[in-house]
Design a protein around this motif. Sequence first.
Motif, PDB file in Angstrom:
ATOM      1  N   ALA A 208       0.843  -1.205   0.000  1.00 43.45           N
ATOM      2  CA  ALA A 208       0.000   0.000   0.000  1.00 43.45           C
ATOM      3  C   ALA A 208       0.876   1.252   0.000  1.00 43.45           C
ATOM      4  CB  ALA A 208      -0.908  -0.002   1.222  1.00 43.45           C
ATOM      5  N   PHE A 209       1.979   1.186   0.754  1.00 44.92           N
ATOM      6  CA  PHE A 209       2.876   2.341   0.790  1.00 44.92           C
ATOM      7  C   PHE A 209       3.539   2.548  -0.568  1.00 44.92           C
ATOM      8  CE2 PHE A 209       7.095   4.244   1.620  1.00 44.92           C
ATOM      9  CZ  PHE A 209       6.678   5.435   2.171  1.00 44.92           C
TER      10      PHE A 209
ATOM     11  N   SER B 113       1.230   4.165  -2.770  1.00 49.41           N
ATOM     12  CA  SER B 113       1.117   5.548  -2.334  1.00 49.41           C
ATOM     13  C   SER B 113       2.280   6.389  -2.852  1.00 49.41           C
ATOM     14  CB  SER B 113       1.069   5.550  -0.808  1.00 49.41           C
ATOM     15  OG  SER B 113       1.068   6.831  -0.315  1.00 49.41           O
TER      16      SER B 113
ATOM     17  N   GLY C 221      -9.041   7.856  -1.219  1.00 52.01           N
ATOM     18  CA  GLY C 221      -7.852   7.056  -1.480  1.00 52.01           C
ATOM     19  C   GLY C 221      -8.169   5.709  -2.108  1.00 52.01           C
TER      20      GLY C 221
ATOM     21  N   ARG D  50      -7.534   1.342  -1.686  1.00 53.61           N
ATOM     22  CA  ARG D  50      -6.313   2.125  -1.453  1.00 53.61           C
ATOM     23  C   ARG D  50      -5.513   2.380  -2.738  1.00 53.61           C
ATOM     24  NH1 ARG D  50      -3.392   0.280   4.006  1.00 53.61           N
ATOM     25  NH2 ARG D  50      -2.624   2.402   3.695  1.00 53.61           N
TER      26      ARG D  50
ATOM     27  N   GLU E 119      -4.340   6.359  -3.102  1.00 52.88           N
ATOM     28  CA  GLU E 119      -3.746   7.075  -1.972  1.00 52.88           C
ATOM     29  C   GLU E 119      -2.447   7.759  -2.373  1.00 52.88           C
ATOM     30  OE1 GLU E 119      -3.086   4.725   1.508  1.00 52.88           O
ATOM     31  OE2 GLU E 119      -5.215   4.265   1.753  1.00 52.88           O
TER      32      GLU E 119
ATOM     33  N   THR F 110      -2.307   8.269   2.969  1.00 51.61           N
ATOM     34  CA  THR F 110      -1.862   7.081   3.694  1.00 51.61           C
ATOM     35  C   THR F 110      -1.607   7.423   5.161  1.00 51.61           C
ATOM     36  OG1 THR F 110      -0.808   6.266   1.701  1.00 51.61           O
ATOM     37  CG2 THR F 110      -0.125   5.262   3.759  1.00 51.61           C
TER      38      THR F 110
ATOM     39  N   ARG G 108      -4.976   7.730   6.858  1.00 50.99           N
ATOM     40  CA  ARG G 108      -5.681   6.449   6.990  1.00 50.99           C
ATOM     41  C   ARG G 108      -5.037   5.582   8.071  1.00 50.99           C
ATOM     42  NH1 ARG G 108      -9.335   3.633   4.566  1.00 50.99           N
ATOM     43  NH2 ARG G 108      -9.571   5.029   2.804  1.00 50.99           N
ATOM     44  N   GLU G 109      -3.692   5.481   8.032  1.00 50.73           N
ATOM     45  CA  GLU G 109      -3.029   4.654   9.042  1.00 50.73           C
ATOM     46  C   GLU G 109      -3.281   5.190  10.450  1.00 50.73           C
ATOM     47  OE1 GLU G 109      -1.810   1.865   8.622  1.00 50.73           O
ATOM     48  OE2 GLU G 109      -1.206   1.694   6.516  1.00 50.73           O
TER      49      GLU G 109
END
Lengths: 274, 315
Positions: B86-87, B90, B260, B264, B267, B272, B275-276
């Motif tokens: 996910a990162f 992002s 996002g 995801r 994002e 991110t 959301r985190e």
Amino acid sequence: MRVTKAAVLVLAAAWIVPLALLVVTPMKSFEEYAGSSQWALPHDPLQLFDNMKAAWNSAGLGPGFLASLSYGLVGAVVAIVCGALGAYAITRLEIRGRFWWFLLVFSGTLFPFQMYLIPLFQLYTDTSLYDTWLGMALFYSAIATPFCLFVMRGFFSTVEQEIEDAARLDGATSWAVLWRILMPLARGPIAVLVLFQFTWIWNDFMFGLVLSTSDGIRPVMTSLAALQGSYSTAGPPVVLAGALVGSLPTIALFLLLGRYLLSGLTLTATGRNA
Amino acid sequence: VPAPVVEAPVLAAPRERAALKVARRRRRRRRLTGYLYLLPMVALVGVFLLYPAAKTIWVSLTDANGTSAGSFVGLDNFSRLVNDPAFRTSVRNTVYWVVGALVLQVGLGLLLAIVLSNMRAGNWLKRLFYIPATLSGAAVGVIWFYVFNPDNGLLTSFLEAVGLGGLTTRWLAEPPVNTFAMIFAAMWQGLGPAMILFLVGLQNLPREPIEAARVDGAQGLRLFWHITLPLLRPMTAVVVAITMINNFKVFDLIWVMTQGGPYRSSETLAVTMYRESFVSFSVGYGASVAVVLTLVVLLLSVFYLRSMFRRVEVH
């Protein structure tokens, strides 16, 4: 050259269309909107007022509008006062480490806002500032302060020292010099700051999202997002009416006082990157 | 031994010392006044900006979550980021945003400024192009959310009307089209400021080199490429830096248009981080995203500030 000018006009038309959507869609009923293309013109433009009223009364948009009005005004004034006091100390009074004090406060403009969110949320829930008018007003004042310091410091350092010395000889205190002499001289920069900071605070969404939740505290843009969000039952004409209501103050300010806003933009570009 | 020689200093010293003491006290009081003037500003900024910024760095080194402050875990959050798909999405989207904004806002902004500075209706068009910039990111998000409506939205209807219906898609649901769609919406908002800054830059250009080049026969594109553009470089640096930094941090527009999502897919770092921290309550992990974002922005700010200081020297 004729071709480029035509291209610019086409581009200008493309820029108007979404703005027109913002004005035209709120003139439609929900059925009218759902049954036709967004390009269709409204049958009864006066529905605009019904939709605006419906938006005002949903998702706390109306109370949010009034709250943001107060945040914008209070935040701008407090920030300008604090910034002016600090700028006066830094440019005129006997203190140590002038430049370092300036840098310390000005560094508040360098961080992305994401850097503030977690500890602010924790601080606010720990001190019961969370979801209060005071908490929001304090934060907006704080975030507007560094830029006010920057502008006021720049202005004060252009004012001739002799004016102040003469007043001092007549027995004026530093307080009197600041409020009776320097601040009236700074009317121009102060007007730009009020306009700029008010607009910024009015348009904020993220800090309203993190630091508040109830109607009347939550600022206008966060309420608008709630009106549009997945839990909302308002149809597109009402949501866009809300966006229109929320955008009217800043559009009006720009159309009336655009010149000041643009000089504020140039100031930002040459002094601040946030 | 003449007596007065011994006596005089003994008598003068205390008086001098007293005077010195008074002067020092007065200076101290004056300095105290100075610090009192600083106090409100430093308190506000310290409590609400600087303390949170410093604390975020600490939180990024812990495994804090929604209910506990967590314990120190060193750089674990950062090594977790590297392997988090996910990162990575992002980061990729953030790069799209920055590059897209550079090409569209800076490039188009410069072109527009040049054309408008030679146009009689320029003043009106300037205002028109700037109006979207007075709207909030949230309002722009709301407007474009409907423009990109796949059923009756402006874009889909337009493409169908001109016979390009095959190009339509669910604009905000299909990665990476959803990111491009939002970059486009951000350009609608950000073009005005870029254009205005270039117009200011063009106005402040020195006349002589341009006149000299004209006399030497330089015209049109050549004049622009070899003379105007190099002279405009300081302002270009400012616009490039501001545009990059702003687009690194976009949050409200994305949150309003797609949150996002879906899954995801759209994002950016700012989303991110939110959301985190505030949806998943992985607070320590979210803080580490904020720190990464800050490092990049500070790096860009250094270039930006340097070009600013160079500009000051030129003036």
